[in-house]
Write a protein that holds these residues in place. Structure first.
Motif, PDB file in Angstrom:
ATOM      1  N   SER A  14       0.815  -1.229   0.000  1.00  0.00           N
ATOM      2  CA  SER A  14       0.000   0.000   0.000  1.00  0.00           C
ATOM      3  C   SER A  14       0.840   1.266   0.000  1.00  0.00           C
ATOM      4  N   GLY A  15       2.171   1.121   0.105  1.00  0.00           N
ATOM      5  CA  GLY A  15       3.060   2.273  -0.030  1.00  0.00           C
ATOM      6  C   GLY A  15       3.386   2.989   1.259  1.00  0.00           C
ATOM      7  N   VAL A  16       3.302   2.327   2.407  1.00  0.00           N
ATOM      8  CA  VAL A  16       3.643   2.950   3.687  1.00  0.00           C
ATOM      9  C   VAL A  16       5.149   3.217   3.733  1.00  0.00           C
ATOM     10  N   LEU A  17       5.524   4.442   4.079  1.00  0.00           N
ATOM     11  CA  LEU A  17       6.943   4.834   4.086  1.00  0.00           C
ATOM     12  C   LEU A  17       7.441   5.193   5.478  1.00  0.00           C
ATOM     13  N   THR A  18       6.725   4.776   6.504  1.00  0.00           N
ATOM     14  CA  THR A  18       7.140   5.033   7.884  1.00  0.00           C
ATOM     15  C   THR A  18       7.457   3.710   8.574  1.00  0.00           C
ATOM     16  N   PRO A  19       8.380   3.717   9.539  1.00  0.00           N
ATOM     17  CA  PRO A  19       8.722   2.478  10.247  1.00  0.00           C
ATOM     18  C   PRO A  19       7.500   1.859  10.912  1.00  0.00           C
ATOM     19  N   GLY A  20       7.417   0.529  10.844  1.00  0.00           N
ATOM     20  CA  GLY A  20       6.290  -0.176  11.421  1.00  0.00           C
ATOM     21  C   GLY A  20       6.686  -0.967  12.648  1.00  0.00           C
ATOM     22  N   SER A  21       5.832  -1.875  13.064  1.00  0.00           N
ATOM     23  CA  SER A  21       6.059  -2.663  14.277  1.00  0.00           C
ATOM     24  C   SER A  21       6.079  -4.169  13.995  1.00  0.00           C
TER      25      SER A  21
END
Length: 243
Positions: A14-21
């Motif tokens: 989906s194009g998420v560009l922030t660090p995840g968990s």
């Protein structure tokens, strides 16, 4: 790549560009489906052995081509240079047949042999040997030192930057070697990191979070080697010799 390794496959698509968990979850999925420890150990073993042997063989060849005098050496070196025009894929079939007949498939020796003597490394050592002070060799010979002693006691320490440059290139090529490893390493216990990563994208469903984590793990060793030897690498490629 680093950010993607912390996200789920859905977030990456989906194009998420922030660090995840999802880093730990991706790690758990990776280790449950693949033998990461054995695969990393194989890559380290193959790459280190290839690098060490290649440095010994190619430096001796480069030293010999430059230091010793023979009327045929330039013609022989010219023939070696011509082999650089032959692509590796053109020799894969006969190499595979030869290795299969000699029982070298799924072995460390089979992996490293095509890389232990490369024309580029021989040329690198020969060119940089031009800056090696010949007076040291003559003085050592007068003092009774044999050629082996001259090479290991004087040449090797002096050409440290060239060894670092050659080792960096050889290690990276061996670590990222996929085509030759895929051809001769048919046993799962002998697979390398590039082979493992390739297996992750052959199924109907691709877990991009797990894939990016595997790529990150595969990238780190080459980054460490390059940055650790960066200064010596530049000196070696420009022909610098220790005084």
């Amino acid at each position: 790549m680093v950010i993607a390794a912390t996200n789920s496959s859905v977030d990456i698509v989906s194009g998420v560009l922030t660090p995840g968990s999802h880093l730990l979850e991706n790690w758990k999925t990776l280790t449950e489906n693949y033998d990461v420890g054995r695969t990393c150990l194989n890559s380290v073993k193959y790459s280190v052995v290839t690098t060490v042997v290649a440095m010994i063989v190619c430096s001796i060849a480069g030293y010999g081509f430059e230091i010793f005098h023979d009327r045929f050496k330039d013609k022989l070196f010219g023939l070696l240079m011509l082999t650089m025009m032959v692509p590796f894929v053109a020799t894969i079939i006969p190499l595979y047949q030869a290795y299969a007949r000699t029982g070298l498939l799924n072995s460390t020796l089979g992996f490293i042999l095509p890389s232990v003597s490369t024309v580029f490394l021989i040329m690198l050592f020969r060119q940089n040997s031009k800056n090696f002070p010949k007076e040291i060799i003559e003085a050592a010979r007068i003092d009774g030192e044999n050629e082996t002693g001259i090479f290991f006691k004087m040449y090797v320490p002096t050409m440290g930057a060239t060894y670092a440059a050659g080792a960096t290139i050889t290690f990276m090529n061996a670590w990222n070697n996929y085509m030759w490893a895929r051809l001769i390493m048919s046993d799962n216990s002998a697979q390398t990191l590039p082979m493992m990563i390739s297996n992750m994208i052959t199924g109907h469903y691709i877990d991009y979070g797990m894939l990016m984590l595997a790529v990150l793990i595969s990238t780190l060793p080459t980054l460490v080697v390059f940055f650790a030897l960066q200064k010596s690498f530049v000196q070696g490629m420009t022909g610098a010799v220790k005084g």
